[in-house]
Write a protein that holds these residues in place. Structure first.
Motif, PDB file in Angstrom:
ATOM      1  N   ILE A  69       3.332  38.095  20.903  1.00  0.00           N
ATOM      2  CA  ILE A  69       4.104  39.242  21.820  1.00  0.00           C
ATOM      3  C   ILE A  69       3.087  39.755  22.454  1.00  0.00           C
ATOM      4  O   ILE A  69       2.153  40.378  21.809  1.00  0.00           O
ATOM      5  CB  ILE A  69       4.850  40.000  21.084  1.00  0.00           C
ATOM      6  N   ARG A  70       3.209  39.922  23.667  1.00  0.00           N
ATOM      7  CA  ARG A  70       2.158  40.470  24.751  1.00  0.00           C
ATOM      8  C   ARG A  70       2.940  41.762  25.689  1.00  0.00           C
ATOM      9  O   ARG A  70       4.198  41.367  26.009  1.00  0.00           O
ATOM     10  CB  ARG A  70       1.448  39.553  25.489  1.00  0.00           C
ATOM     11  N   VAL A  71       2.147  42.656  25.906  1.00  0.00           N
ATOM     12  CA  VAL A  71       2.490  43.586  26.770  1.00  0.00           C
ATOM     13  C   VAL A  71       2.076  42.723  28.214  1.00  0.00           C
ATOM     14  O   VAL A  71       0.921  42.407  28.538  1.00  0.00           O
ATOM     15  CB  VAL A  71       1.899  44.840  26.808  1.00  0.00           C
ATOM     16  N   SER A  72       3.273  42.806  29.298  1.00  0.00           N
ATOM     17  CA  SER A  72       2.839  41.936  30.539  1.00  0.00           C
ATOM     18  C   SER A  72       1.622  42.404  30.921  1.00  0.00           C
ATOM     19  O   SER A  72       0.872  41.778  31.678  1.00  0.00           O
ATOM     20  CB  SER A  72       4.153  42.136  31.512  1.00  0.00           C
ATOM     21  N   ALA A  73       1.522  43.660  31.096  1.00  0.00           N
ATOM     22  CA  ALA A  73       0.200  44.284  31.715  1.00  0.00           C
ATOM     23  C   ALA A  73      -1.137  43.977  31.235  1.00  0.00           C
ATOM     24  O   ALA A  73      -2.288  43.632  31.755  1.00  0.00           O
ATOM     25  CB  ALA A  73       0.123  45.935  31.687  1.00  0.00           C
ATOM     26  N   ASP A  74      -1.194  43.267  29.972  1.00  0.00           N
ATOM     27  CA  ASP A  74      -2.296  42.789  29.381  1.00  0.00           C
ATOM     28  C   ASP A  74      -2.659  41.065  29.416  1.00  0.00           C
ATOM     29  O   ASP A  74      -3.599  40.521  29.234  1.00  0.00           O
ATOM     30  CB  ASP A  74      -2.210  43.130  27.588  1.00  0.00           C
ATOM     31  N   VAL A  75      -1.686  40.600  30.145  1.00  0.00           N
ATOM     32  CA  VAL A  75      -1.408  39.038  30.453  1.00  0.00           C
ATOM     33  C   VAL A  75      -2.284  38.887  31.856  1.00  0.00           C
ATOM     34  O   VAL A  75      -1.841  39.602  32.888  1.00  0.00           O
ATOM     35  CB  VAL A  75       0.072  38.492  30.451  1.00  0.00           C
ATOM     36  N   PRO A  76      -3.067  37.897  31.869  1.00  0.00           N
ATOM     37  CA  PRO A  76      -3.737  37.760  33.195  1.00  0.00           C
ATOM     38  C   PRO A  76      -2.529  37.374  34.354  1.00  0.00           C
ATOM     39  O   PRO A  76      -1.706  36.708  34.088  1.00  0.00           O
ATOM     40  CB  PRO A  76      -4.632  36.444  32.929  1.00  0.00           C
ATOM     41  N   VAL A  88      11.540  37.602  27.801  1.00  0.00           N
ATOM     42  CA  VAL A  88      11.052  38.603  28.664  1.00  0.00           C
ATOM     43  C   VAL A  88      11.978  39.734  28.296  1.00  0.00           C
ATOM     44  O   VAL A  88      13.207  39.668  28.412  1.00  0.00           O
ATOM     45  CB  VAL A  88      10.946  38.442  30.043  1.00  0.00           C
ATOM     46  N   ILE A  89      11.257  40.905  27.693  1.00  0.00           N
ATOM     47  CA  ILE A  89      11.946  41.984  27.184  1.00  0.00           C
ATOM     48  C   ILE A  89      11.493  43.277  28.170  1.00  0.00           C
ATOM     49  O   ILE A  89      10.493  43.394  28.316  1.00  0.00           O
ATOM     50  CB  ILE A  89      11.730  42.233  25.744  1.00  0.00           C
ATOM     51  N   GLU A  90      12.544  44.088  28.654  1.00  0.00           N
ATOM     52  CA  GLU A  90      12.449  45.119  29.343  1.00  0.00           C
ATOM     53  C   GLU A  90      12.432  46.552  28.348  1.00  0.00           C
ATOM     54  O   GLU A  90      13.624  46.425  27.822  1.00  0.00           O
ATOM     55  CB  GLU A  90      13.079  45.248  30.540  1.00  0.00           C
ATOM     56  N   LEU A  91      11.614  47.101  28.269  1.00  0.00           N
ATOM     57  CA  LEU A  91      11.753  48.540  27.474  1.00  0.00           C
ATOM     58  C   LEU A  91      12.084  49.707  28.121  1.00  0.00           C
ATOM     59  O   LEU A  91      12.051  49.646  29.369  1.00  0.00           O
ATOM     60  CB  LEU A  91      10.218  48.653  26.789  1.00  0.00           C
ATOM     61  N   PRO A 146       4.979  46.617  34.383  1.00  0.00           N
ATOM     62  CA  PRO A 146       4.082  45.339  33.342  1.00  0.00           C
ATOM     63  C   PRO A 146       3.805  46.171  31.977  1.00  0.00           C
ATOM     64  O   PRO A 146       3.566  45.580  30.953  1.00  0.00           O
ATOM     65  CB  PRO A 146       2.962  45.123  34.047  1.00  0.00           C
ATOM     66  N   GLU A 147       3.762  47.680  32.239  1.00  0.00           N
ATOM     67  CA  GLU A 147       3.653  48.366  30.918  1.00  0.00           C
ATOM     68  C   GLU A 147       4.755  48.093  30.233  1.00  0.00           C
ATOM     69  O   GLU A 147       4.599  48.788  28.814  1.00  0.00           O
ATOM     70  CB  GLU A 147       3.318  49.944  31.278  1.00  0.00           C
ATOM     71  N   ASN A 148       6.046  48.364  30.679  1.00  0.00           N
ATOM     72  CA  ASN A 148       7.288  48.259  29.606  1.00  0.00           C
ATOM     73  C   ASN A 148       8.106  46.889  29.482  1.00  0.00           C
ATOM     74  O   ASN A 148       9.123  46.809  29.416  1.00  0.00           O
ATOM     75  CB  ASN A 148       8.081  49.125  30.420  1.00  0.00           C
ATOM     76  N   THR A 149       7.168  46.105  29.911  1.00  0.00           N
ATOM     77  CA  THR A 149       7.581  44.542  29.754  1.00  0.00           C
ATOM     78  C   THR A 149       6.771  43.713  28.731  1.00  0.00           C
ATOM     79  O   THR A 149       5.712  43.634  28.534  1.00  0.00           O
ATOM     80  CB  THR A 149       7.485  43.877  31.147  1.00  0.00           C
ATOM     81  N   THR A 198      17.860  52.604  16.645  1.00  0.00           N
ATOM     82  CA  THR A 198      17.506  53.056  17.707  1.00  0.00           C
ATOM     83  C   THR A 198      17.245  51.518  18.691  1.00  0.00           C
ATOM     84  O   THR A 198      16.710  50.483  18.354  1.00  0.00           O
ATOM     85  CB  THR A 198      15.891  53.428  17.560  1.00  0.00           C
ATOM     86  N   LEU A 199      17.692  51.689  19.821  1.00  0.00           N
ATOM     87  CA  LEU A 199      17.562  50.649  21.064  1.00  0.00           C
ATOM     88  C   LEU A 199      16.453  50.770  21.599  1.00  0.00           C
ATOM     89  O   LEU A 199      16.181  52.131  21.880  1.00  0.00           O
ATOM     90  CB  LEU A 199      18.814  50.484  21.809  1.00  0.00           C
ATOM     91  N   VAL A 200      15.648  49.841  22.100  1.00  0.00           N
ATOM     92  CA  VAL A 200      14.528  50.178  22.836  1.00  0.00           C
ATOM     93  C   VAL A 200      14.392  49.416  24.188  1.00  0.00           C
ATOM     94  O   VAL A 200      13.413  49.602  24.706  1.00  0.00           O
ATOM     95  CB  VAL A 200      13.209  49.845  21.858  1.00  0.00           C
ATOM     96  N   GLY A 201      15.380  48.820  24.255  1.00  0.00           N
ATOM     97  CA  GLY A 201      15.386  47.927  25.488  1.00  0.00           C
ATOM     98  C   GLY A 201      16.251  46.374  25.520  1.00  0.00           C
ATOM     99  O   GLY A 201      17.179  46.632  24.663  1.00  0.00           O
ATOM    100  N   ARG A 202      15.967  45.463  26.427  1.00  0.00           N
ATOM    101  CA  ARG A 202      16.732  44.479  26.095  1.00  0.00           C
ATOM    102  C   ARG A 202      16.069  43.312  26.898  1.00  0.00           C
ATOM    103  O   ARG A 202      15.204  43.499  27.774  1.00  0.00           O
ATOM    104  CB  ARG A 202      18.142  44.693  26.940  1.00  0.00           C
TER     105      ARG A 202
END
Lengths: 282, 282
Positions: free
Chosen positions: A222-229, A43-46, A29-32, A185-189
């Motif tokens: 845009i939200r970090v998944s970890a911050d979403v209920p 949904v983006i994975e970092l 969740p910290e990298n989504t 710089t690529l950061v994810g996909r």
């Protein structure tokens, strides 16, 4: 890889269905990231292992709600969509001069997982997958890098290599633009919802920029998944690219056994292997 | 190729601008189709040298106005759009059993132009261009074939190799699905307007088919350019892929010299070289 697995080939869908749960991993969740578009959620994975500085910068911008009220300002056919705050927005102006470390490639490291693809690649001496991401390690350069495939997400920049800072991002919506590898710089996909980007009307100005602000497509947040209920998360699992199931998946893509195929080609490109992703079991 | 041309590299756009008129060819009106969509015209160039039987069959269907009142019935993200008459339409029913010759590959022939791309390809021993089309000749097989790139147009078929007859066509709108090479008949490619296909809403049924006829996107008509009044034609010229300008164009794509690029990769894939097309001078 192909040869060893040839006798056990089953259809790709069957082998995913029958795969052990341990061959899957929940997205961190910290990298989504969730990009909330009018048409739904992307949904983006970092990939912090490959671009730690830029991933941190983006996560911080996201947590500062920098992208709430940003827009897709560019959609170039067979290339990329790009999003940012409007140029004359105060927060965009504040970011305009901010430099960041280019992370076009990183040192090779035996600790990074790597599943090599056994087939020739036009652009790099070796290609394969590392924790879900398509990568190209180059033993001669002693460097490895994320490669540009459909859905790859990167940090827009101006001409200076350090001019990208995470406040403008792009996603690939066409033929893998591999000539961008090692140049940006690529950061994810994107792991889910790329089709929300890929159907966007193409911009008619140079490089696919929209001609008028009225054409921009709003990004609500845009939200970090970890911050979403928890109840509002999109809980996904990705197939571990280091697993036996993934190796069989690659082989099934290289040698399509469905009745429709008359002459399985026995090879597959690094950007032609989709990463299997599914709803988490709980 | 790259090395020989490296000293004369100029930007791709400049070299096209300065190219001799003789390096360009007008599209042949007999081998050019116009698909008239609600959003505009898609221009398709046919490749009779590679799929003579299927190109003839399609031209005949077009002249019989078979596609007037056909629909895009499928749009699968990162893959293809496909169009046909509705299954229960009498003309579609009449075509349902019609077989045609699979033209998945053809014998090599020294008379076919071929400009080889000097870089490794994942899927074929050699790749390059023949009269504007991306191709893969295989000296060992003594065969050559059109390869699937963004914009490639082919003949949909069922499981039997001879079940395609030209009444269902598809265009590629994603990462080059090269595993289809030698498995299905390609007949040409879109030279203008692919973005009218690529932005179509993706179908939600299996394989990107639309769930309901109300989602289908009408094709008002498909015409052979030769049958269209001169004033209504889209007169295009394509860069001859056998010309010196094209070789320089390929080199400019392999070694991007624009200031933005920090590390030109020195290579380019067969599906990453766009065919330069422009409005005819008269």
């Amino acid at each position: 890889m192909g040869a060893a697995l040839a006798t056990t080939l089953v259809s790709g869908q069957d082998l995913l269905k029958d795969s052990p749960a341990s061959d899957w991993r929940a997205l961190d969740p910290e990298n989504t990231l969730y990009a909330e578009l009018p048409a739904g959620r992307v949904v983006i994975e970092l990939a912090p292992s490959y671009a730690p500085v830029n991933v941190d910068a983006i996560r911080k911008l996201v947590r500062d709600r920098y992208f709430d009220g940003s827009f897709v300002i560019r959609a170039q056919d067979n290339y990329v969509v790009q999003w940012a705050r409007p140029e004359d927005d105060p927060r965009a102006k504040a970011m305009a001069g901010v430099k960041s470390k280019p992370e076009f490639a990183r040192p090779m490291d035996a600790k990074l997982p790597f599943t090599r693809l056994a087939y020739a690649d036009t652009y790099a001496p070796e290609v394969g997958f590392s924790s879900g991401f398509p990568v190209a390690p180059d033993p001669k350069r002693k460097e490895t890098w994320l490669v540009h495939c459909y859905g790859s997400v990167g940090v827009g920049r101006d001409n200076a290599a350090d001019s990208g800072n995470g406040s403008e991002l792009y996603a690939v919506i066409g033929q893998s633009p591999r000539n961008l590898d090692r140049n940006i710089t690529l950061v994810g996909r994107v792991v889910q919802g790329i089709e929300l980007f890929s159907v966007m009307p193409r911009g008619k100005a140079a490089m696919g920029f929209y001609e008028k602000p009225s054409e921009w497509i709003a990004i609500r947040a845009i939200r970090v998944s970890a911050d979403v209920p928890a109840a509002e998360r999109t809980n996904l699992e990705a197939l571990r690219t280091e697993s036996a199931t993934f190796k069989a998946w690659v082989a099934s893509r290289a040698n399509r056994r469905e009745e429709w195929f008359k002459e399985p080609v026995g090879r597959v490109g690094v950007c032609n292997v989709p990463l299997p992703v599914r709803a988490a079991s709980r």
